[in-house]
Design a protein around this motif. Structure first.
Motif, mmCIF file in Angstrom:
data_model
loop_
_atom_site.group_PDB
_atom_site.id
_atom_site.type_symbol
_atom_site.label_atom_id
_atom_site.label_comp_id
_atom_site.label_asym_id
_atom_site.label_seq_id
_atom_site.Cartn_x
_atom_site.Cartn_y
_atom_site.Cartn_z
ATOM 1 N N LEU A 87 0.825 -1.208 0.000
ATOM 2 C CA LEU A 87 0.000 0.000 0.000
ATOM 3 C C LEU A 87 0.863 1.264 0.000
ATOM 4 C CD1 LEU A 87 -2.753 -0.971 2.620
ATOM 5 C CD2 LEU A 87 -2.802 -1.257 0.141
ATOM 6 N N THR A 88 2.175 1.100 -0.151
ATOM 7 C CA THR A 88 3.088 2.242 -0.056
ATOM 8 C C THR A 88 2.767 3.311 -1.086
ATOM 9 O OG1 THR A 88 4.849 0.787 0.749
ATOM 10 C CG2 THR A 88 5.503 2.951 -0.074
ATOM 11 N N HIS A 89 2.610 2.905 -2.329
ATOM 12 C CA HIS A 89 2.435 3.868 -3.421
ATOM 13 C C HIS A 89 0.951 4.014 -3.772
ATOM 14 C CE1 HIS A 89 6.740 3.879 -3.661
ATOM 15 N NE2 HIS A 89 6.751 2.583 -3.849
ATOM 16 N N THR A 90 0.168 4.339 -2.747
ATOM 17 C CA THR A 90 -1.268 4.549 -2.932
ATOM 18 C C THR A 90 -1.648 5.954 -2.486
ATOM 19 O OG1 THR A 90 -1.811 3.689 -0.730
ATOM 20 C CG2 THR A 90 -1.798 2.107 -2.549
ATOM 21 N N VAL A 91 -2.760 6.430 -3.002
ATOM 22 C CA VAL A 91 -3.289 7.732 -2.586
ATOM 23 C C VAL A 91 -3.660 7.700 -1.110
ATOM 24 C CG1 VAL A 91 -5.156 9.391 -2.947
ATOM 25 C CG2 VAL A 91 -4.070 8.284 -4.916
ATOM 26 N N ALA A 92 -4.201 6.580 -0.647
ATOM 27 C CA ALA A 92 -4.604 6.455 0.761
ATOM 28 C C ALA A 92 -3.416 6.669 1.690
ATOM 29 C CB ALA A 92 -5.233 5.088 1.009
ATOM 30 N N ARG A 93 -2.285 6.055 1.364
ATOM 31 C CA ARG A 93 -1.090 6.232 2.189
ATOM 32 C C ARG A 93 -0.608 7.665 2.135
ATOM 33 N NH1 ARG A 93 3.424 8.609 1.952
ATOM 34 N NH2 ARG A 93 3.778 7.804 -0.162
ATOM 35 N N ARG A 94 -0.579 8.241 0.929
ATOM 36 C CA ARG A 94 -0.088 9.616 0.781
ATOM 37 C C ARG A 94 -0.965 10.597 1.541
ATOM 38 N NH1 ARG A 94 -0.539 12.172 -4.968
ATOM 39 N NH2 ARG A 94 -2.601 12.626 -4.133
ATOM 40 N N HIS A 95 -2.279 10.457 1.433
ATOM 41 C CA HIS A 95 -3.179 11.371 2.129
ATOM 42 C C HIS A 95 -2.998 11.282 3.641
ATOM 43 C CE1 HIS A 95 -6.308 11.892 -1.360
ATOM 44 N NE2 HIS A 95 -5.183 12.565 -1.559
ATOM 45 N N ALA A 96 -2.839 10.064 4.158
ATOM 46 C CA ALA A 96 -2.634 9.909 5.597
ATOM 47 C C ALA A 96 -1.334 10.576 6.028
ATOM 48 C CB ALA A 96 -2.633 8.431 5.971
ATOM 49 N N SER A 97 -0.261 10.371 5.274
ATOM 50 C CA SER A 97 1.017 10.992 5.621
ATOM 51 C C SER A 97 0.919 12.511 5.586
ATOM 52 C CB SER A 97 2.113 10.509 4.662
ATOM 53 O OG SER A 97 2.316 9.124 4.776
ATOM 54 N N GLU A 98 0.167 13.045 4.616
ATOM 55 C CA GLU A 98 -0.006 14.494 4.526
ATOM 56 C C GLU A 98 -0.757 15.054 5.719
ATOM 57 O OE1 GLU A 98 -0.063 14.851 -0.391
ATOM 58 O OE2 GLU A 98 -1.944 14.851 0.754
ATOM 59 N N GLN A 99 -1.540 14.209 6.386
ATOM 60 C CA GLN A 99 -2.276 14.625 7.580
ATOM 61 C C GLN A 99 -1.473 14.413 8.867
ATOM 62 O OE1 GLN A 99 -5.360 16.155 7.524
ATOM 63 N NE2 GLN A 99 -5.032 16.163 5.299
ATOM 64 N N GLY A 100 -0.183 14.083 8.734
ATOM 65 C CA GLY A 100 0.663 13.900 9.910
ATOM 66 C C GLY A 100 0.564 12.532 10.536
ATOM 67 N N ILE A 101 0.079 11.561 9.781
ATOM 68 C CA ILE A 101 -0.062 10.193 10.276
ATOM 69 C C ILE A 101 1.087 9.354 9.718
ATOM 70 C CG2 ILE A 101 -1.529 8.127 10.203
ATOM 71 C CD1 ILE A 101 -3.867 10.295 9.772
ATOM 72 N N SER A 102 1.737 8.612 10.568
ATOM 73 C CA SER A 102 2.834 7.751 10.136
ATOM 74 C C SER A 102 2.266 6.417 9.667
ATOM 75 C CB SER A 102 3.829 7.533 11.276
ATOM 76 O OG SER A 102 4.537 8.726 11.555
ATOM 77 N N VAL A 103 2.465 6.119 8.387
ATOM 78 C CA VAL A 103 1.974 4.871 7.805
ATOM 79 C C VAL A 103 3.173 3.968 7.528
ATOM 80 C CG1 VAL A 103 0.620 3.800 5.981
ATOM 81 C CG2 VAL A 103 0.064 6.121 6.747
ATOM 82 N N ILE A 104 3.227 2.849 8.234
ATOM 83 C CA ILE A 104 4.349 1.923 8.129
ATOM 84 C C ILE A 104 3.878 0.709 7.345
ATOM 85 C CG2 ILE A 104 6.136 0.722 9.394
ATOM 86 C CD1 ILE A 104 5.879 3.834 9.896
ATOM 87 N N THR A 105 4.379 0.563 6.129
ATOM 88 C CA THR A 105 3.926 -0.511 5.259
ATOM 89 C C THR A 105 4.876 -1.705 5.344
ATOM 90 O OG1 THR A 105 5.015 0.655 3.428
ATOM 91 C CG2 THR A 105 2.633 0.944 3.669
ATOM 92 N N MET A 106 4.281 -2.894 5.418
ATOM 93 C CA MET A 106 5.047 -4.140 5.553
ATOM 94 C C MET A 106 4.503 -5.164 4.557
ATOM 95 S SD MET A 106 4.989 -3.981 9.751
ATOM 96 C CE MET A 106 6.370 -5.039 10.140
ATOM 97 N N PRO A 107 4.559 -4.858 3.254
ATOM 98 C CA PRO A 107 3.954 -5.746 2.256
ATOM 99 C C PRO A 107 4.691 -7.078 2.136
ATOM 100 C CG PRO A 107 5.236 -4.034 1.191
ATOM 101 C CD PRO A 107 5.185 -3.679 2.646
ATOM 102 N N GLY A 108 3.919 -8.159 2.098
ATOM 103 C CA GLY A 108 4.522 -9.479 1.968
ATOM 104 C C GLY A 108 5.173 -9.987 3.235
ATOM 105 N N ILE A 109 4.937 -9.320 4.357
ATOM 106 C CA ILE A 109 5.566 -9.706 5.612
ATOM 107 C C ILE A 109 5.149 -11.128 6.000
ATOM 108 C CG2 ILE A 109 3.712 -8.730 7.043
ATOM 109 C CD1 ILE A 109 7.464 -8.475 7.869
ATOM 110 N N ASN A 110 6.100 -11.883 6.480
ATOM 111 C CA ASN A 110 5.812 -13.208 7.039
ATOM 112 C C ASN A 110 6.606 -13.369 8.325
ATOM 113 O OD1 ASN A 110 8.505 -13.995 6.306
ATOM 114 N ND2 ASN A 110 7.781 -14.588 4.264
ATOM 115 N N GLU A 111 6.420 -14.479 8.999
ATOM 116 C CA GLU A 111 7.044 -14.643 10.318
ATOM 117 C C GLU A 111 8.564 -14.665 10.215
ATOM 118 O OE1 GLU A 111 6.910 -17.791 14.035
ATOM 119 O OE2 GLU A 111 5.060 -17.336 12.939
ATOM 120 N N ASP A 112 9.108 -15.272 9.155
ATOM 121 C CA ASP A 112 10.560 -15.320 8.998
ATOM 122 C C ASP A 112 11.143 -13.919 8.871
ATOM 123 O OD1 ASP A 112 13.196 -16.554 8.330
ATOM 124 O OD2 ASP A 112 12.782 -15.670 6.362
#
Length: 304
Positions: A87-112
């Protein structure tokens, strides 16, 4: 669960340099909900005010989340996205960051990945080395990547600014991947020319067992060799998804190349090129896909 809790506690105490006494939203999906739920539970047990939303898997990286989740992201101070696709390169992420919200994306994350490898890096070192590469990107007008048997890809970047993804967040609104460690930039659209060997991995496909040769003309992917290359072309579609969107350089000394792009693109001695959207980090391409392709042991030539 105890190991997961230890990693979560380290993230909240080491990777954030601002007061994290805020509400935290965990966004996850059906593929990642077990780890997402464990992450949420660990935050709760460690004393954070935390909420969770589970959505259907996106079809590819760069695709927008559901509208109600995009809206909910605006109601919290920190948002963690543990999802199959980015979700890093999405409008939703960008809009949240512009509002001072820290969005930490972890795409494909697994336990390893969550418990080993890049997540355990010395992030002071990662931050320093990332910023050094960002300075090089910002102070040069063109980068040439050498790979394979004499292949070269010339990537004009003009006066655009390099972007750090250090995994260290100093103020509210700072966003990025975890684990992290890369410096990246949006190349000048329509100008890159040449060929590059992809010998590491491709997002959504995995490890490349035979090198894939990509040919780029006027900033557009026009040919990709072999069955894997055709699969990449199919994922990108016929439109702007095939435009060169990013040049990235890995800076995380602890990262491995395992077939998972979240960690692969952070590994030192790798570069990656991406196709699709780049409007969220200095480019002008707006589409619903962003696919990274990793090359190990490249040559990098900086040109003014």
């Amino acid at each position: 669960m105890s190991d997961i809790k230890e990693v979560v506690q380290k993230i909240m105490e080491v990777n954030f340099k601002f007061d994290t006494d805020v509400s935290v939203l965990v966004v996850t999906d059906m593929s990642t909900k077990d780890l997402g739920s464990a992450f949420h539970q660990a935050l709760h047990e460690l004393g954070w005010e935390t909420y969770i939303h589970v959505m259907e898997d996106r079809n590819k990286s760069g695709e927008e989340p559901d509208a109600h989740i995009a809206k909910e992201m605006l109601n919290h101070g920190i948002v963690f996205c543990l999802t199959k696709h980015s979700l890093t390169h999405t409008v939703a992420r960008r809009h949240a960051s512009e509002q001072g919200i820290s969005v930490i994306t972890m795409p494909g994350i697994n336990e390893d990945i969550f418990l080993h490898g890049a997540i355990n890096a010395d992030y002071d070192r990662v931050e320093q080395e990332t910023n050094e590469i960002v300075a090089l990107l910002t102070s040069h007008e063109k980068v040439t990547i050498e790979s394979g048997d004499g292949l070269t890809l010339r990537i004009p970047i003009g006066e655009r600014k390099g972007v750090p993804s250090t995994g260290v967040f100093h103020k509210k609104g700072d966003s990025g991947n975890l684990p992290s460690g890369e410096a990246y930039i949006a190349p000048l659209e329509g100008e890159a020319e040449g060929e590059i060997e992809i010998n590491g991995s491709i997002a959504g496909i995995g490890l490349v067992h035979e090198p894939v040769i990509l040919k780029i003309a006027a900033g557009r992917l026009v040919h990709a060799s072999g069955e894997v290359g055709q699969k990449l072309m199919d994922i990108l579609g016929e439109g702007d998804g095939r435009l060169l969107a990013e040049l990235g350089i890995g800076t995380n000394h602890a990262a491995r190349v395992t077939g998972n792009i979240l960690e692969d693109e952070k590994a030192k001695n790798t570069i990656h090129v991406a196709f699709g959207s780049n409007h969220t980090f200095g480019g002008v391409i707006k589409t619903d896909v962003h696919i990274d392709c990793v090359t190990k042991s490249p040559g990098v030539i900086w040109e003014s």
